[in-house]
Design an enzyme around this catalytic site. Sequence first.
Site, PDB file in Angstrom:
ATOM      1  CE  LYS A 110      -4.513   0.806   0.496  1.00  6.21           C
ATOM      2  NZ  LYS A 110      -5.593  -0.149   0.194  1.00  6.21           N
ATOM      3  N   GLY A 222     -20.782   7.036   2.927  1.00  2.00           N
ATOM      4  CA  GLY A 222     -19.688   7.382   2.002  1.00  2.00           C
ATOM      5  C   GLY A 222     -20.154   7.173   0.576  1.00  2.00           C
ATOM      6  N   GLY A 224     -18.173   7.785  -2.383  1.00  3.48           N
ATOM      7  CA  GLY A 224     -17.094   7.795  -3.380  1.00  3.48           C
ATOM      8  C   GLY A 224     -17.366   6.650  -4.342  1.00  3.48           C
ATOM      9  CG  ASN A 225     -14.969   3.841  -7.518  1.00  5.39           C
ATOM     10  OD1 ASN A 225     -14.677   2.713  -7.141  1.00  5.39           O
ATOM     11  ND2 ASN A 225     -15.283   4.122  -8.760  1.00  5.39           N
ATOM     12  CB  VAL A 226     -16.331   1.861  -2.428  1.00  5.22           C
ATOM     13  CG1 VAL A 226     -16.822   0.533  -1.865  1.00  5.22           C
ATOM     14  CG2 VAL A 226     -14.853   1.760  -2.805  1.00  5.22           C
ATOM     15  N   GLY A 227     -19.001   3.395  -2.486  1.00  2.00           N
ATOM     16  CA  GLY A 227     -20.385   3.547  -2.034  1.00  2.00           C
ATOM     17  C   GLY A 227     -21.349   3.733  -3.193  1.00  2.00           C
TER      18      GLY A 227
END
Length: 424
Positions: A110, A222, A224-227
Amino acid sequence: MYSAPYENDPVYQMAVKQLREAASILGLSEDVVEALSHPEKLVQVKITIRRDNGKIATFIGWRSQHNSALGPYKGGIRYTPNATAGETVALSMWMTWKNALAGLPYGGGKGAVRVNPKELSQRELEELSRKYFAAIAKEVGPDIDVPAPDVYTNPQIMAWYYDEYSKIVGYSAWGVVTAKPVELGGLQARVISTGYGVALTAREAARKALGGIEGKTVAVHGFGNVGMYAAKYLAKWGAIVVAISDSKGYIYDPKGLNIDEVIKVKEQTDSVVNYRGGDVKVSNNHMELLELPVDILVPAAIENVITQDNVSRVKAKIIAEGANGPTTPEADKILHNKGVIVIPDILANAGGVTMSWIEWAHNRMGCYLTDDEAIARLDEIMTRNFHKVFDEWQKKYSTYPMRMAAYAIAVDRVVKAMKLRGWI
Ligand code: GLU
């Protein structure tokens, strides 16, 4: 015993605590736990850029390479104002388990740069990205360490990394980063893949525990892309998404939100709180969303949001962890005792890195997949992995949270590879 400067970091401590619990279930000895507690390599770099106003700005970045027993390090790079070495190490350890659990030929890595990217112009962002990647260029490579996006990084930034690295090594090194733009060997489906996978695991858990996903209420923390894509697919599969938050607050309509409209409002105004329609209620405290009366909760923002302080007020029956590390180990136990199924991050949000692997493998063979083929592959892999973990949990580890079953499988795979290689 060795003591490293990142050891006081609370996120790192949480990651080690989870490792220790898994190790005790597996009966691993202290020396093995110690070996797994530290990254194989942690690089810190300084990046200076010229701001648009002519001044020099200095940033600190890291790349943590936690474990390579199963293959090249793999994991994203985030640009956040609070990034630390300890958090980066913890996240790289989680990538080791996530990749092992997904059955991918990767170790865990990471990266992070401590920066608020919203304060940079596009030109400044490009200079920062190119210089960061140049600074870690010796540490990465298609067979060494393969970064990807994470919080506040995206395909354009991957294109800059790819270009910078290709210039340094003198060839087009497609396999050095994943989630690249489609024009540079990326897959369109990579954008939806993490959210898709989160929705998929919630769907499978709902089939097991709630009689199916249709008509079940969902809150997404959230956007963003994931939510965003988790909400989109859950709604597509028949769930009712009643609440969505971002850093400015949350919106709640018990009758259900129109996800496509929420996405439009988010894209046009930068926050979901500007959404209007139906009986929507708006609040500026996004943390309250976690306590709404819903069947399924998707924490898809940041670490440490479900804690000892608020866990008693969490009402969901299934929690699908879109973010990395949203539930503390204490809260995880309490939820387990209440009968809540917490689908752990290393399982629920593995869709992104799984799609990364599909991209990387095709890059290296010099061929493409269609989007539909890539998504079908992802669906098949993640559905299989979900059921493997769920069944092992029920069979062998049902006195522990589901996370521990996932950890036991993942840590065991890594330890076996380390033994075979003669490392331990
Ligand atoms: N950053 C994502 C994660 O936390 C994806 C990593 C990757 O695709 O390598 O899983």
